[in-house]
Design a protein around this motif. Structure first.
Motif, short mmCIF file in Angstrom:
data_model
loop_
_atom_site.label_atom_id
_atom_site.label_comp_id
_atom_site.label_asym_id
_atom_site.label_seq_id
_atom_site.Cartn_x
_atom_site.Cartn_y
_atom_site.Cartn_z
N ILE A 86 23.76 38.45 62.88
CA ILE A 86 22.52 38.94 62.28
C ILE A 86 21.63 39.45 63.41
O ILE A 86 21.17 38.68 64.24
CB ILE A 86 21.79 37.83 61.50
N THR A 87 21.40 40.76 63.43
CA THR A 87 20.61 41.35 64.50
C THR A 87 19.57 42.31 63.93
O THR A 87 19.79 42.91 62.86
CB THR A 87 21.49 42.12 65.50
N LYS A 88 18.49 42.50 64.67
CA LYS A 88 17.48 43.46 64.23
C LYS A 88 18.03 44.88 64.28
O LYS A 88 17.63 45.75 63.49
CB LYS A 88 16.21 43.33 65.07
N GLU A 89 18.96 45.12 65.22
CA GLU A 89 19.56 46.45 65.33
C GLU A 89 20.36 46.81 64.07
O GLU A 89 20.26 47.92 63.56
CB GLU A 89 20.46 46.53 66.57
N SER A 90 21.14 45.85 63.60
CA SER A 90 21.93 46.13 62.38
C SER A 90 21.01 46.28 61.18
O SER A 90 21.29 47.04 60.25
CB SER A 90 22.96 45.02 62.14
N GLY A 91 19.89 45.55 61.19
CA GLY A 91 18.91 45.69 60.12
C GLY A 91 18.28 47.07 60.12
O GLY A 91 18.17 47.73 59.07
N GLU A 92 17.88 47.52 61.30
CA GLU A 92 17.28 48.86 61.42
C GLU A 92 18.29 49.93 61.01
O GLU A 92 17.95 50.89 60.30
CB GLU A 92 16.83 49.12 62.86
N TYR A 93 19.53 49.75 61.43
CA TYR A 93 20.53 50.78 61.16
C TYR A 93 20.84 50.88 59.67
O TYR A 93 20.91 51.99 59.12
CB TYR A 93 21.82 50.50 61.94
N SER A 94 21.03 49.75 59.01
CA SER A 94 21.36 49.79 57.59
C SER A 94 20.21 50.37 56.77
O SER A 94 20.42 51.11 55.80
CB SER A 94 21.73 48.40 57.07
N PHE A 95 18.96 50.07 57.17
CA PHE A 95 17.80 50.61 56.45
C PHE A 95 17.68 52.11 56.67
O PHE A 95 17.39 52.86 55.74
CB PHE A 95 16.53 49.89 56.92
N THR A 96 17.93 52.56 57.88
CA THR A 96 17.87 53.99 58.18
C THR A 96 18.96 54.76 57.43
O THR A 96 18.73 55.84 56.90
CB THR A 96 18.01 54.22 59.70
N SER A 97 20.15 54.17 57.37
CA SER A 97 21.24 54.78 56.62
C SER A 97 20.87 54.92 55.15
O SER A 97 21.12 55.96 54.52
CB SER A 97 22.51 53.93 56.76
N LEU A 98 20.25 53.88 54.60
CA LEU A 98 19.81 53.91 53.20
C LEU A 98 18.79 55.02 52.97
O LEU A 98 18.91 55.80 52.02
CB LEU A 98 19.22 52.55 52.82
N LYS A 99 17.78 55.09 53.83
CA LYS A 99 16.73 56.09 53.65
C LYS A 99 17.29 57.52 53.74
O LYS A 99 16.92 58.39 52.95
CB LYS A 99 15.63 55.90 54.69
N CYS A 100 18.18 57.74 54.69
CA CYS A 100 18.75 59.08 54.86
C CYS A 100 19.64 59.46 53.67
O CYS A 100 19.62 60.60 53.19
CB CYS A 100 19.56 59.16 56.16
N ALA A 101 20.43 58.50 53.19
CA ALA A 101 21.28 58.76 52.03
C ALA A 101 20.43 59.03 50.79
O ALA A 101 20.72 59.95 50.00
CB ALA A 101 22.21 57.56 51.79
N LEU A 102 19.38 58.24 50.62
CA LEU A 102 18.47 58.42 49.48
C LEU A 102 17.81 59.80 49.53
O LEU A 102 17.74 60.50 48.52
CB LEU A 102 17.41 57.33 49.48
N ASP A 103 17.33 60.19 50.70
CA ASP A 103 16.69 61.50 50.85
C ASP A 103 17.63 62.63 50.45
O ASP A 103 17.21 63.61 49.83
CB ASP A 103 16.22 61.71 52.29
N SER A 104 18.90 62.48 50.77
CA SER A 104 19.86 63.54 50.44
C SER A 104 20.04 63.68 48.93
O SER A 104 20.30 64.78 48.43
CB SER A 104 21.21 63.25 51.11
N VAL A 105 19.91 62.56 48.21
CA VAL A 105 20.02 62.61 46.75
C VAL A 105 18.75 63.22 46.15
O VAL A 105 18.80 64.05 45.24
CB VAL A 105 20.26 61.20 46.18
N ILE A 106 17.60 62.82 46.66
CA ILE A 106 16.33 63.36 46.18
C ILE A 106 16.26 64.88 46.41
O ILE A 106 15.75 65.62 45.57
CB ILE A 106 15.15 62.65 46.87
N GLN A 107 16.81 65.31 47.54
CA GLN A 107 16.80 66.74 47.88
C GLN A 107 17.94 67.51 47.21
O GLN A 107 18.16 68.69 47.50
CB GLN A 107 16.87 66.90 49.39
N LYS A 108 18.68 66.83 46.33
CA LYS A 108 19.77 67.44 45.55
C LYS A 108 20.96 67.87 46.40
O LYS A 108 21.80 68.67 45.96
CB LYS A 108 19.26 68.65 44.75
N GLN A 109 21.05 67.34 47.61
CA GLN A 109 22.22 67.63 48.43
C GLN A 109 23.42 66.83 47.93
O GLN A 109 24.57 67.23 48.10
CB GLN A 109 21.93 67.30 49.89
N ASN A 110 23.14 65.66 47.37
CA ASN A 110 24.16 64.81 46.78
C ASN A 110 23.70 64.38 45.39
O ASN A 110 22.51 64.45 45.06
CB ASN A 110 24.42 63.59 47.66
#
Length: 315
Positions: A86-110
């Motif tokens: 359990i690391t802060k780095e893995s926490g930051e990375y998983s949250f950033t991955s989520l936000k970027c994936a979500l943005d792509s759906v909102i922008q109709k890319q996915n």
């Protein structure tokens, strides 16, 4: 074919293994886009001894990470993955991955969002205040998402999800329940749903608490408003998931997290999925955690992941 944005989850858990193992199968059903950097993917591939498929389309997200994390990715001697830690780095990375994936759906890319498991403590260490995917999505869209988990055999929706048990009773309010029932029906058109009471024996007519009377009134009011009998109960929680009831009902509504998810996971742990209803986007997830006990041991099972994808493709 639908384009599915996939957030990679906690990089120290089983998310990347599941993605790599399942890619060949799911790429025949949809166009998956994985939000993970080349360097992270390569490091995981080496540990797992699983080759990265040539058509594995990933989106690098490092430009959205903190400078500290970006520098660590550039440092070839830095250990990017720490299996089962359990690391802060893995926490930051998983949250950033989520936000970027979500943005792509909102922008109709996915077309839809599939999330691999995160670790809530890792998010906490990274200074992320949300207690999970549903909490973040609810805040993002300024609307409470409804957490529903299950499989074709049984779905369980949660009136309250990630809150302390001590606070559940105070949430049992007539207007809140009516709003929940209506929103649930609009999001998931089921023919009928069995609603669990809060107290043992659904309160025994007030002997063991009055919250169940409020639940009953909300059920009656909502059915009248819908002009059809969709919601039934409130039933005593200890018999709600009996074999007989599971023959009659596919959908159950629990008042709090463990009330509904203990029986679901006891019966269908490996195949159930997590869905967020009531949002302007379609999102599903695996119904299991990061599984640190088997992380990077090539033991992760993929049934829940495949079922989550199947839901997105068919809805």
């Amino acid at each position: 074919m639908k384009k599915i944005a996939i957030s990679i989850g906690d990089i120290n858990g089983i998310g990347i293994e599941i993605a790599l193992k399942s890619h060949k199968k799911i790429s025949k059903l949809c166009k998956p886009v994985y939000f993970v950097d080349d360097e992270i993917l390569s490091a995981a591939s080496k540990i797992l001894k699983i080759e990265i498929p040539k058509d594995f389309k990933n989106k690098n997200i490092k430009k959205h990470l903190s400078k500290e994390f970006r520098d660590s990715i550039k440092n070839k001697d830095c250990k990017l993955i720490n299996p089962a830690k359990i690391t802060k780095e893995s926490g930051e990375y998983s949250f950033t991955s989520l936000k970027c994936a979500l943005d792509s759906v909102i922008q109709k890319q996915n077309d839809a969002l599939l999330t691999l498991p995160i670790h809530k403590k890792a998010w906490n260490l990274a200074g992320i205040d949300y207690v999970g995917h549903t909490d973040f999505l609810s805040h993002y869209f300024n609307d409470s998402g409804i957490m529903m988990l299950g499989c074709k055999k049984m779905f369980v929706a949660l009136f309250s999800d990630h809150i302390p048990l001590s606070k559940v009773a105070s949430k049992i309010e007539f207007e809140s329940l009516c709003n929940f029932f209506e929103r649930f029906y609009k999001s998931f058109k089921c023919k009928k749903a069995l609603v669990l009471g809060l107290n043992p024996h659904a309160g025994d007519g007030g002997v063991l608490g009055n919250e169940d009377k409020i639940i009953n009134k909300a059920i009656e009011y909502t059915n009248k408003k819908l002009n059809k009998n969709i919601f039934f109960g409130a039933i005593s929680p200890d018999v709600a998931f009996s074999e007989e009831n599971r023959k009659k009902y596919q959908v159950f509504i629990a008042m709090y997290h463990d009330q509904g998810l203990i029986p679901l996971k006891a019966l269908y742990f490996e195949e159930s999925i997590n869905i967020t209803l009531g949002l302007p986007i379609l999102r599903s997830s695996v119904d299991h955690g990061v599984a640190f006990d088997i992380a990077y041991q090539n033991k992760a099972k993929t049934k829940s992941y495949l079922n989550a994808l199947d839901f997105l493709i068919k809805n």
